[in-house]
Design a protein around this motif. Structure first.
Motif, short mmCIF file in Angstrom:
data_model
loop_
_atom_site.label_atom_id
_atom_site.label_comp_id
_atom_site.label_asym_id
_atom_site.label_seq_id
_atom_site.Cartn_x
_atom_site.Cartn_y
_atom_site.Cartn_z
N ALA A 136 -14.39 116.90 -9.00
CA ALA A 136 -13.48 115.46 -9.10
C ALA A 136 -13.37 114.86 -7.67
N ALA A 137 -13.22 115.83 -6.50
CA ALA A 137 -13.17 115.32 -5.21
C ALA A 137 -14.50 114.50 -4.64
N SER A 138 -15.66 115.25 -5.29
CA SER A 138 -16.94 114.52 -5.02
C SER A 138 -17.03 113.21 -5.62
N THR B 153 -7.14 119.72 -2.32
CA THR B 153 -5.94 120.31 -2.42
C THR B 153 -4.86 120.02 -3.52
N LEU B 154 -4.80 118.60 -3.74
CA LEU B 154 -3.86 118.06 -4.59
C LEU B 154 -4.27 118.64 -6.01
N HIS C 268 -3.75 122.29 -10.94
CA HIS C 268 -3.92 123.50 -11.27
C HIS C 268 -5.31 123.61 -11.72
N LEU C 269 -6.25 122.79 -11.20
CA LEU C 269 -7.66 122.77 -11.45
C LEU C 269 -8.38 123.72 -10.93
N GLY C 270 -9.40 124.49 -11.52
CA GLY C 270 -10.21 125.28 -10.76
C GLY C 270 -10.91 124.83 -9.83
N LEU C 271 -11.22 125.80 -9.00
CA LEU C 271 -11.94 125.11 -7.71
C LEU C 271 -13.23 124.56 -7.82
N PRO C 272 -14.17 124.82 -8.76
CA PRO C 272 -15.27 124.03 -9.15
C PRO C 272 -14.97 122.81 -9.79
#
Length: 211
Positions: A57-59, A41-42, A48-52
């Protein structure tokens, strides 16, 4: 045959180690679960990163945790539970502190430092599963570990509420400052851990004092 009782966890013989392990569970999981749930979410709402991109990044946080868990598994019996936990909390506090004091302005820095922080603190979350049964005699292991894991749930429930409150009051930096403070609390508790590498001495202490 003796059977463990809930009340024994806070009896004079076990109270100190029980309270310490509760703090370890709550601190580690508040940080690790909050980072794991909040970072996607951050990345999308603040940076403002795109969802992919945000999901990739989160993975990386999970990749870092797996890597550090492998290191912990291979070295924990040489380093010891206490010193691994102290080192991971200390390093995590430093990295989260860097994010709190200026590092959160650049998304690439946030990705790197938060990923490393999650890996370090996440490794503690695994170590406490190993450590908690070791500090109780066999008859109390199930009770001691079961109650300790309840702090995992408490921390996981409190984390999102704290993040929302801190974001509203002080922005992203305040959330990382909160995590750093919790890591310092965990570090303070870790300094009081019983080192369980030499189980013979630990159990001699358990049974000798109960006779």
């Amino acid at each position: 045959r003796l059977r463990g009782q809930w009340s024994e966890l806070l009896s004079p013989l076990y109270r100190a180690r029980t309270l310490i392990v509760w703090v370890l569970w709550a601190s580690a999981f508040l940080i690790a679960n909050s980072l794991n749930n909040w970072m996607p979410t951050l990345y999308t709402t603040v940076y403002h990163l795109g969802l992919p991109q945000a999901l990739r990044a989160a993975s990386m946080t999970n990749v870092a945790q797996v890597a550090l868990l492998l290191v912990a598994a291979l070295t924990i019996d040489r380093i010891g539970r206490k010193y691994w936990t102290m080192g991971a909390f200390a390093a995590g506090a430093i990295l989260l502190g860097l994010l709190a004091f200026g590092g959160a302005h650049t998304v690439s820095v946030v990705i790197v430092l938060s990923t490393l922080s999650y890996g370090l603190i996440g490794s503690i979350a695994a170590v406490v599963y190993l450590y908690t049964p070791e500090i109780y005699p066999t008859r109390m292991r199930a009770i001691g570990t079961g109650v300790a894991t309840s702090w995992l749930r408490v921390a996981s429930a409190i984390g999102p509420t704290l993040i929302g409150f801190m974001l509203a009051r002080g922005g992203v930096e305040s959330v990382f400052l909160l995590f750093a403070a919790v890591a310092i609390l965990g570090l303070a508790a870790a300094t009081r851990m019983i080192e369980t590498r030499n189980l013979t001495n630990v159990y001699r202490d358990f049974w000798g004092r109960q006779k």
